[in-house]
Design a protein around this motif. Structure first.
Motif, PDB file in Angstrom:
ATOM      1  N   MET A  29       2.909  -0.177   6.519  1.00 42.14           N
ATOM      2  CA  MET A  29       2.246   0.907   5.783  1.00 42.14           C
ATOM      3  C   MET A  29       1.401   1.758   6.712  1.00 42.14           C
ATOM      4  N   SER A  30       0.818   1.149   7.738  1.00 40.64           N
ATOM      5  CA  SER A  30       0.014   1.940   8.677  1.00 40.64           C
ATOM      6  C   SER A  30       0.888   2.910   9.460  1.00 40.64           C
ATOM      7  N   LEU A  32       3.102   4.726   8.259  1.00 41.87           N
ATOM      8  CA  LEU A  32       3.287   5.921   7.431  1.00 41.87           C
ATOM      9  C   LEU A  32       2.206   6.966   7.698  1.00 41.87           C
ATOM     10  N   HIS A  33       1.117   6.578   8.357  1.00 41.48           N
ATOM     11  CA  HIS A  33      -0.011   7.472   8.605  1.00 41.48           C
ATOM     12  C   HIS A  33       0.034   8.182   9.953  1.00 41.48           C
ATOM     13  N   LYS A  40       6.965   7.036  11.092  1.00 43.73           N
ATOM     14  CA  LYS A  40       6.935   7.100   9.625  1.00 43.73           C
ATOM     15  C   LYS A  40       8.221   6.510   9.049  1.00 43.73           C
ATOM     16  N   GLN A  67       2.372   5.058  -3.286  1.00 47.27           N
ATOM     17  CA  GLN A  67       1.699   6.352  -3.153  1.00 47.27           C
ATOM     18  C   GLN A  67       1.887   6.924  -1.756  1.00 47.27           C
ATOM     19  N   GLU A  68       1.804   6.067  -0.749  1.00 52.54           N
ATOM     20  CA  GLU A  68       1.999   6.523   0.634  1.00 52.54           C
ATOM     21  C   GLU A  68       3.418   7.048   0.841  1.00 52.54           C
ATOM     22  N   ASN A  71       3.685  10.397  -0.809  1.00 58.64           N
ATOM     23  CA  ASN A  71       3.047  11.400   0.043  1.00 58.64           C
ATOM     24  C   ASN A  71       3.949  11.760   1.219  1.00 58.64           C
TER      25      ASN A  71
END
Length: 141
Positions: A29-30, A32-33, A40, A67-68, A71
């Motif tokens: 998940m990190s 994705l940032h 990503k 949600q990520e 986005n």
């Protein structure tokens, strides 16, 4: 940087989705940032791997992964990134609880407004599958 990317996506690391838990999920998940679309896509691909198992798929949603991914899908600047996010969302949507969570996260409007410039057969198939899934369970939500 690309060497690190190839190491992170090696079959040895991806096969570890079956045995690893929260740490790998958080790391995925990190990814994705970060700004680099390759990372990503790697994060989304890993989350797809987790989503195959319904229990871990719900864990991804509980940790904010849905949600990520939404986005990421909405902000994608290239078709490969959008495809990978959509694949992960499709993988997450196999349980009714996950569909409800995605629906409440605003997935329907985000998925419907996908830019036409990105659409190809695979994107349209996944997009259609998700929208049908939302429509089917709409009466239950």
């Amino acid at each position: 940087m690309r060497t690190l990317a190839s190491h992170l996506t090696s079959s040895r690391n991806l096969s570890s989705c079956n045995g690893k838990g929260d740490n790998l999920m958080r790391h995925s998940m990190s990814l994705l940032h970060v700004k680099d679309p390759l990372f990503k896509r790697m994060g989304a691909s890993r989350l797809s791997c987790f989503a195959i198992d319904g229990e871990r798929g719900m864990k991804v949603i509980e940790m904010g992964g849905a949600q990520e991914l939404l986005n990421m899908f909405g902000a994608a600047k290239d078709d490969r990134t959008q495809k990978e996010a959509l694949k992960a969302l499709t993988a997450l949507s196999h349980s009714d609880e996950a569909v409800t969570a995605l629906y409440h996260a605003g997935a329907v409007s985000i998925i419907r407004t996908a830019p036409d410039s990105f659409k190809d057969a695979e994107v349209e198939k996944n997009q259609s599958s998700l929208l049908k899934r939302f429509q089917k369970s709409r009466s239950e939500i």
